[in-house]
Design a protein around this motif. Structure first.
Motif, short mmCIF file in Angstrom:
data_model
loop_
_atom_site.label_atom_id
_atom_site.label_comp_id
_atom_site.label_asym_id
_atom_site.label_seq_id
_atom_site.Cartn_x
_atom_site.Cartn_y
_atom_site.Cartn_z
N HIS A 149 5.06 -3.18 -8.58
CA HIS A 149 4.46 -3.81 -9.77
C HIS A 149 5.34 -4.91 -10.34
N CYS A 150 5.63 -5.91 -9.50
CA CYS A 150 6.57 -6.95 -9.95
C CYS A 150 6.24 -8.31 -9.36
N GLY B 28 1.64 -5.83 -19.05
CA GLY B 28 0.47 -6.64 -18.71
C GLY B 28 0.80 -7.88 -17.91
N ILE B 29 1.76 -7.77 -17.00
CA ILE B 29 2.15 -8.94 -16.20
C ILE B 29 1.00 -9.38 -15.31
N THR B 30 0.78 -10.67 -15.28
CA THR B 30 -0.12 -11.29 -14.31
C THR B 30 0.65 -12.40 -13.61
N ALA B 31 0.13 -12.84 -12.49
CA ALA B 31 0.78 -13.97 -11.81
C ALA B 31 0.84 -15.17 -12.75
N LYS B 32 -0.25 -15.37 -13.49
CA LYS B 32 -0.31 -16.52 -14.39
C LYS B 32 0.76 -16.43 -15.49
N SER B 33 0.92 -15.26 -16.08
CA SER B 33 1.88 -15.12 -17.18
C SER B 33 3.32 -15.26 -16.67
N SER B 34 3.58 -14.72 -15.49
CA SER B 34 4.92 -14.80 -14.92
C SER B 34 5.24 -16.24 -14.52
N ALA C 29 7.19 2.66 -12.13
CA ALA C 29 8.13 3.58 -11.47
C ALA C 29 9.55 3.03 -11.40
N TYR C 30 9.70 1.72 -11.32
CA TYR C 30 11.04 1.15 -11.14
C TYR C 30 11.63 0.59 -12.43
N HIS D 92 10.57 -9.60 -12.14
CA HIS D 92 9.76 -9.41 -13.35
C HIS D 92 8.90 -8.16 -13.13
N ILE D 93 9.26 -7.08 -13.81
CA ILE D 93 8.71 -5.75 -13.53
C ILE D 93 7.84 -5.27 -14.69
#
Length: 197
Positions: A96-97, A63-69, A123-124, A117-118
């Motif tokens: 997706h990173c 559930g990565i978002t720009a905000k969380s990263s 896929a990767y 941060h993937i």
């Protein structure tokens, strides 16, 4: 010009130093404490770090978002030895990173941490870990020596990628800097792909 013994000794010393810098920086710890799975990748994982002061990490969460990263990266930015950071948002691509580049001051040197941060399960997930482990598995001692020698022979300012050395030497038997330059020139005419031996 260094002989092979000197090259191998310097590469070994640089690897030990890089592992010390990784530990000192606490950068991997920040991602781990945020619940991410953290893996070392790249030349340091493979024992092929030469003269470049760079450390590659792939970190995974769901559930990565720009905000969380950015929230995790902001904790790293608080470190006074982190002199600069950059980010490329690839969440809307096939990768997706979020790609982070942290510049870390250790004594009188600047080390670059490339932290990708993937999204877990994409896929990767684990791809470049498998690539690194496979290279180590198939690479002969002679090929390892050649890769390190070519890395040290490459003049500063040349933007050659680690995987280009590995594929050129392991897959195509390149063993000279001139041969590597020609190989890279031809290789970069091809569509982008990720090589695993």
């Amino acid at each position: 010009m260094m002989n092979q013994k000197e090259i191998n000794e310097l590469a070994s010393a640089n690897r030990i130093k890089a592992m010390s810098v990784l530990k000192e920086s606490g950068i991997a710890d920040v991602w781990s404490e945020a619940g991410c799975r953290v893996n070392l990748v790249g030349s340091l994982r493979m024992g092929l770090l030469a003269s470049r002061r760079d450390i590659d990490l792939h970190v995974y969460s769901t559930g990565i978002t720009a905000k969380s990263s950015f929230a995790i990266a902001s904790r790293i930015a608080e470190n006074p030895n982190v002199t600069e950071n950059k980010c490329i948002n690839g969440l809307h691509t096939d990768e997706h990173c979020m790609a982070w580049h942290f510049f870390y001051r250790h004594e009188d040197e600047i080390w670059q941490f490339d932290v990708i941060h993937i999204e877990e399960g994409s896929a990767y997930d684990g791809y470049f870990e498998r690539m690194a482990d496979r290279i180590v598995e198939v690479m002969s001692d002679e090929q390892r020596d050649t890769i390190l020698r070519l890395k040290f022979e490459t003049p500063s300012g040349y933007d050659y990628h680690g995987v280009e050395y590995y594929e050129a030497v392991i897959a195509d038997g390149v063993d000279s800097l001139s041969g590597l330059s020609k190989w890279i020139e031809e290789h970069r005419k091809k569509p982008i792909y990720y090589w695993i031996p």
